[in-house]
Write a protein that holds these residues in place. Sequence first.
Motif, PDB file in Angstrom:
ATOM      1  N   MET A 132       0.869  -0.939   0.140  1.00 40.62           N
ATOM      2  CA  MET A 132      -0.066   0.082   0.162  1.00 40.62           C
ATOM      3  C   MET A 132       0.868   1.258   0.057  1.00 40.62           C
ATOM      4  SD  MET A 132      -3.072   0.949  -0.236  1.00 40.62           S
ATOM      5  CE  MET A 132      -3.905   2.490   0.133  1.00 40.62           C
ATOM      6  N   PRO A 133       1.767   1.416   0.867  1.00 37.70           N
ATOM      7  CA  PRO A 133       2.588   2.634   0.770  1.00 37.70           C
ATOM      8  C   PRO A 133       3.425   2.852  -0.598  1.00 37.70           C
ATOM      9  CG  PRO A 133       2.985   1.603   2.740  1.00 37.70           C
ATOM     10  CD  PRO A 133       2.116   0.432   2.049  1.00 37.70           C
ATOM     11  N   GLY A 134       3.886   1.661  -1.055  1.00 37.27           N
ATOM     12  CA  GLY A 134       4.457   1.663  -2.349  1.00 37.27           C
ATOM     13  C   GLY A 134       3.392   2.157  -3.608  1.00 37.27           C
ATOM     14  N   ARG A 135       2.379   1.744  -3.501  1.00 34.08           N
ATOM     15  CA  ARG A 135       1.399   2.086  -4.607  1.00 34.08           C
ATOM     16  C   ARG A 135       1.056   3.869  -4.201  1.00 34.08           C
ATOM     17  NH1 ARG A 135      -4.078  -0.804  -4.781  1.00 34.08           N
ATOM     18  NH2 ARG A 135      -2.800  -2.688  -5.372  1.00 34.08           N
ATOM     19  N   LEU A 136       1.272   4.216  -3.001  1.00 35.97           N
ATOM     20  CA  LEU A 136       0.769   5.578  -2.771  1.00 35.97           C
ATOM     21  C   LEU A 136       1.941   6.440  -3.284  1.00 35.97           C
ATOM     22  CD1 LEU A 136      -0.732   8.050  -1.596  1.00 35.97           C
ATOM     23  CD2 LEU A 136       0.236   7.375   0.763  1.00 35.97           C
ATOM     24  N   LEU A 137       3.257   5.829  -2.987  1.00 39.06           N
ATOM     25  CA  LEU A 137       4.666   6.665  -3.516  1.00 39.06           C
ATOM     26  C   LEU A 137       4.450   6.873  -4.926  1.00 39.06           C
ATOM     27  CD1 LEU A 137       6.965   5.262  -0.987  1.00 39.06           C
ATOM     28  CD2 LEU A 137       5.993   7.567  -1.000  1.00 39.06           C
ATOM     29  N   ARG A 138       4.052   5.656  -5.503  1.00 35.01           N
ATOM     30  CA  ARG A 138       4.209   5.558  -7.094  1.00 35.01           C
ATOM     31  C   ARG A 138       3.026   6.734  -7.584  1.00 35.01           C
ATOM     32  NH1 ARG A 138       4.566  -0.101  -6.442  1.00 35.01           N
ATOM     33  NH2 ARG A 138       2.285  -0.216  -6.733  1.00 35.01           N
ATOM     34  N   GLY A 139       2.107   6.564  -6.984  1.00 37.13           N
ATOM     35  CA  GLY A 139       0.969   7.531  -7.392  1.00 37.13           C
ATOM     36  C   GLY A 139       1.356   9.198  -7.152  1.00 37.13           C
ATOM     37  N   LEU A 140       2.141   9.511  -6.098  1.00 35.96           N
ATOM     38  CA  LEU A 140       2.836  10.886  -5.831  1.00 35.96           C
ATOM     39  C   LEU A 140       3.717  11.069  -6.807  1.00 35.96           C
ATOM     40  CD1 LEU A 140       2.722  10.701  -1.773  1.00 35.96           C
ATOM     41  CD2 LEU A 140       1.153  12.093  -3.289  1.00 35.96           C
ATOM     42  N   TRP A 141       4.591   9.965  -7.157  1.00 36.08           N
ATOM     43  CA  TRP A 141       5.635  10.345  -8.017  1.00 36.08           C
ATOM     44  C   TRP A 141       5.003  10.500  -9.470  1.00 36.08           C
ATOM     45  CZ3 TRP A 141      10.304  11.751  -8.219  1.00 36.08           C
ATOM     46  CH2 TRP A 141      11.209  11.518  -9.654  1.00 36.08           C
ATOM     47  N   GLN A 142       4.188   9.877  -9.794  1.00 39.40           N
ATOM     48  CA  GLN A 142       3.511  10.165 -11.241  1.00 39.40           C
ATOM     49  C   GLN A 142       2.781  11.419 -11.322  1.00 39.40           C
ATOM     50  OE1 GLN A 142       0.639   6.810 -11.906  1.00 39.40           O
ATOM     51  NE2 GLN A 142       2.428   5.499 -12.560  1.00 39.40           N
ATOM     52  N   ARG A 143       2.042  11.987 -10.015  1.00 38.71           N
ATOM     53  CA  ARG A 143       1.544  13.518 -10.100  1.00 38.71           C
ATOM     54  C   ARG A 143       2.631  14.405 -10.057  1.00 38.71           C
ATOM     55  NH1 ARG A 143      -3.036  14.526  -5.928  1.00 38.71           N
ATOM     56  NH2 ARG A 143      -3.214  16.419  -7.624  1.00 38.71           N
ATOM     57  N   TRP A 144       3.753  14.118  -9.579  1.00 38.12           N
ATOM     58  CA  TRP A 144       5.101  15.024  -9.465  1.00 38.12           C
ATOM     59  C   TRP A 144       5.554  15.154 -11.026  1.00 38.12           C
ATOM     60  CZ3 TRP A 144       7.188  19.291  -8.101  1.00 38.12           C
ATOM     61  CH2 TRP A 144       8.778  19.380  -8.288  1.00 38.12           C
ATOM     62  N   SER A 145       5.538  13.874 -11.488  1.00 37.53           N
ATOM     63  CA  SER A 145       6.433  13.923 -13.052  1.00 37.53           C
ATOM     64  C   SER A 145       5.630  14.907 -13.817  1.00 37.53           C
ATOM     65  CB  SER A 145       6.310  12.765 -13.301  1.00 37.53           C
ATOM     66  OG  SER A 145       7.195  11.729 -12.738  1.00 37.53           O
ATOM     67  N   ARG A 146       3.948  15.026 -13.699  1.00 40.06           N
ATOM     68  CA  ARG A 146       3.246  15.641 -14.537  1.00 40.06           C
ATOM     69  C   ARG A 146       3.174  17.163 -14.046  1.00 40.06           C
ATOM     70  NH1 ARG A 146      -0.427  10.936 -13.874  1.00 40.06           N
ATOM     71  NH2 ARG A 146      -1.296  12.216 -12.319  1.00 40.06           N
ATOM     72  N   TYR A 147       3.347  17.548 -13.016  1.00 45.81           N
ATOM     73  CA  TYR A 147       3.193  18.673 -12.288  1.00 45.81           C
ATOM     74  C   TYR A 147       4.526  19.711 -12.468  1.00 45.81           C
ATOM     75  CZ  TYR A 147       2.400  22.396  -8.894  1.00 45.81           C
ATOM     76  OH  TYR A 147       2.059  23.887  -8.322  1.00 45.81           O
ATOM     77  N   LYS A 148       5.816  18.916 -12.333  1.00 43.20           N
ATOM     78  CA  LYS A 148       6.994  19.676 -12.065  1.00 43.20           C
ATOM     79  C   LYS A 148       7.273  20.782 -13.206  1.00 43.20           C
ATOM     80  CE  LYS A 148       9.711  16.196 -14.351  1.00 43.20           C
ATOM     81  NZ  LYS A 148      11.023  15.105 -14.036  1.00 43.20           N
ATOM     82  N   TYR A 149       7.009  20.431 -14.464  1.00 45.53           N
ATOM     83  CA  TYR A 149       7.011  21.492 -15.380  1.00 45.53           C
ATOM     84  C   TYR A 149       6.337  22.825 -15.166  1.00 45.53           C
ATOM     85  CZ  TYR A 149       8.911  17.221 -17.586  1.00 45.53           C
ATOM     86  OH  TYR A 149       9.640  16.193 -17.920  1.00 45.53           O
ATOM     87  N   ARG A 150       5.616  22.736 -14.311  1.00 49.91           N
ATOM     88  CA  ARG A 150       4.820  24.245 -13.935  1.00 49.91           C
ATOM     89  C   ARG A 150       5.248  24.498 -12.585  1.00 49.91           C
ATOM     90  NH1 ARG A 150       0.038  24.723 -17.489  1.00 49.91           N
ATOM     91  NH2 ARG A 150      -0.278  23.168 -18.812  1.00 49.91           N
ATOM     92  N   PHE A 151       6.133  23.964 -11.871  1.00 49.61           N
ATOM     93  CA  PHE A 151       6.360  24.492 -10.447  1.00 49.61           C
ATOM     94  C   PHE A 151       7.570  25.223 -10.682  1.00 49.61           C
ATOM     95  CE2 PHE A 151       8.619  23.145  -6.450  1.00 49.61           C
ATOM     96  CZ  PHE A 151       7.733  23.911  -5.401  1.00 49.61           C
ATOM     97  N   VAL A 152       7.509  26.550 -10.524  1.00 49.62           N
ATOM     98  CA  VAL A 152       8.421  27.565 -10.726  1.00 49.62           C
ATOM     99  C   VAL A 152       9.925  27.255 -10.108  1.00 49.62           C
ATOM    100  CG1 VAL A 152       9.039  29.984 -10.414  1.00 49.62           C
ATOM    101  CG2 VAL A 152       6.730  29.553 -11.101  1.00 49.62           C
ATOM    102  N   PRO A 153      10.004  26.930  -8.726  1.00 48.77           N
ATOM    103  CA  PRO A 153      11.119  26.524  -8.346  1.00 48.77           C
ATOM    104  C   PRO A 153      12.157  25.613  -9.048  1.00 48.77           C
ATOM    105  CG  PRO A 153       9.629  26.946  -6.513  1.00 48.77           C
ATOM    106  CD  PRO A 153       8.947  26.771  -7.814  1.00 48.77           C
ATOM    107  N   TRP A 154      11.171  24.334  -9.415  1.00 47.42           N
ATOM    108  CA  TRP A 154      11.720  23.157 -10.093  1.00 47.42           C
ATOM    109  C   TRP A 154      12.397  23.980 -11.482  1.00 47.42           C
ATOM    110  CZ3 TRP A 154      11.273  21.075 -14.787  1.00 47.42           C
ATOM    111  CH2 TRP A 154      11.993  19.849 -15.017  1.00 47.42           C
ATOM    112  N   ILE A 155      11.539  24.641 -12.155  1.00 49.68           N
ATOM    113  CA  ILE A 155      11.941  25.251 -13.479  1.00 49.68           C
ATOM    114  C   ILE A 155      13.228  25.839 -13.319  1.00 49.68           C
ATOM    115  CG2 ILE A 155      11.098  26.689 -15.126  1.00 49.68           C
ATOM    116  CD1 ILE A 155       8.561  25.982 -14.810  1.00 49.68           C
ATOM    117  N   ALA A 156      13.176  26.820 -12.249  1.00 47.97           N
ATOM    118  CA  ALA A 156      14.390  27.674 -12.213  1.00 47.97           C
ATOM    119  C   ALA A 156      15.715  26.958 -11.803  1.00 47.97           C
ATOM    120  CB  ALA A 156      14.100  28.581 -10.800  1.00 47.97           C
ATOM    121  N   LEU A 157      15.475  25.724 -11.009  1.00 45.96           N
ATOM    122  CA  LEU A 157      16.788  24.969 -10.902  1.00 45.96           C
ATOM    123  C   LEU A 157      17.259  24.031 -12.202  1.00 45.96           C
ATOM    124  CD1 LEU A 157      15.870  23.537  -7.146  1.00 45.96           C
ATOM    125  CD2 LEU A 157      17.682  25.354  -8.047  1.00 45.96           C
TER     126      LEU A 157
END
Length: 299
Positions: A1-26
């Motif tokens: 269960m924790p593994g599935r949750l982490l995978r889900g969070l990682w997939q959401r981050w992979s889609r969102y990071k291109y719009r996250f200004v601090p990540w873009i700046a770095l």
Amino acid sequence: MPGRLLRGLWQRWSRYKYRFVPWIALNLSHNPRTLRYVPEESKDKVISDEDVLETLLEVFQALFLNDLNKQSDILTLLPQSVKSKYQDLLALQHHRVNLLENRHQLQNIFKPEEILYKTLGFSVARATSSLISAGRGVFVTKGLVPKGAVVSMYPGTVYQKYEPIFFQSIGNPFIFRCLDGTLIDGNDKGISKVVYRSCSGRDRLGPLKMSDATWLTSEIHNPLAIGQYVNNCSNDRAANVCYQEFEVPAVFPIELKQYLPNIAYSYDTQSPLRCVVLVALRDIKQGEELFSNYYTIVS
């Protein structure tokens, strides 16, 4: 269960990071091809506003005529000078009604994506992206998109810099920032969806709709209104479309506003309605996915 949750969070981050200004700046220096440089705010134009307007009017009028039998209530409210443009076409439509054995066939003679293809020579649609963990993307499903063509629109509620968007922005990867700080919320779920529907209903004048809310549903009336699902380019996948801001002119035909997928958050705003279109940077063939530059640098 924790593994599935982490995978889900990682997939959401992979889609969102291109719009996250601090990540873009770095990561700017590591992804040079994902940047779009604009010399000045006033020069963010690949094609002229006149060309954009011409395309939108062409597509919207074709959609209007395709559904002309349902537009009779609207036509009766329009000035005679406007109504006369459609009277001959309306007569032809009624003639076709009498020739059809099954009246229900008239409800939609062609689907919106078919109208887009007949009008511009191509059609686009959402589908699973070719990028890993990128969710849905936008593909050319039929025909060829020529360089300089308007291939899509970015739908959503339009916010001025001083207007409240905090709660709508939480966990929302669909907020587009214009060069002057104007924001367009293209999320079709949650509070963003509620706000858009509310503003759209507020601005309606009887049967006359001032905007299109069908992009929030599976039955989209304007087939161009899927630009918020265009994914960000990468060093391996160069951008083949770019964003271009467009102010809807005051002379825009009132009967065609029902296809505009944008609405102003404030009712009393005096500024023209802001829209954003996506323009092809090169010829795009059938089956190709659309990629844009999320991050624009104004020199």
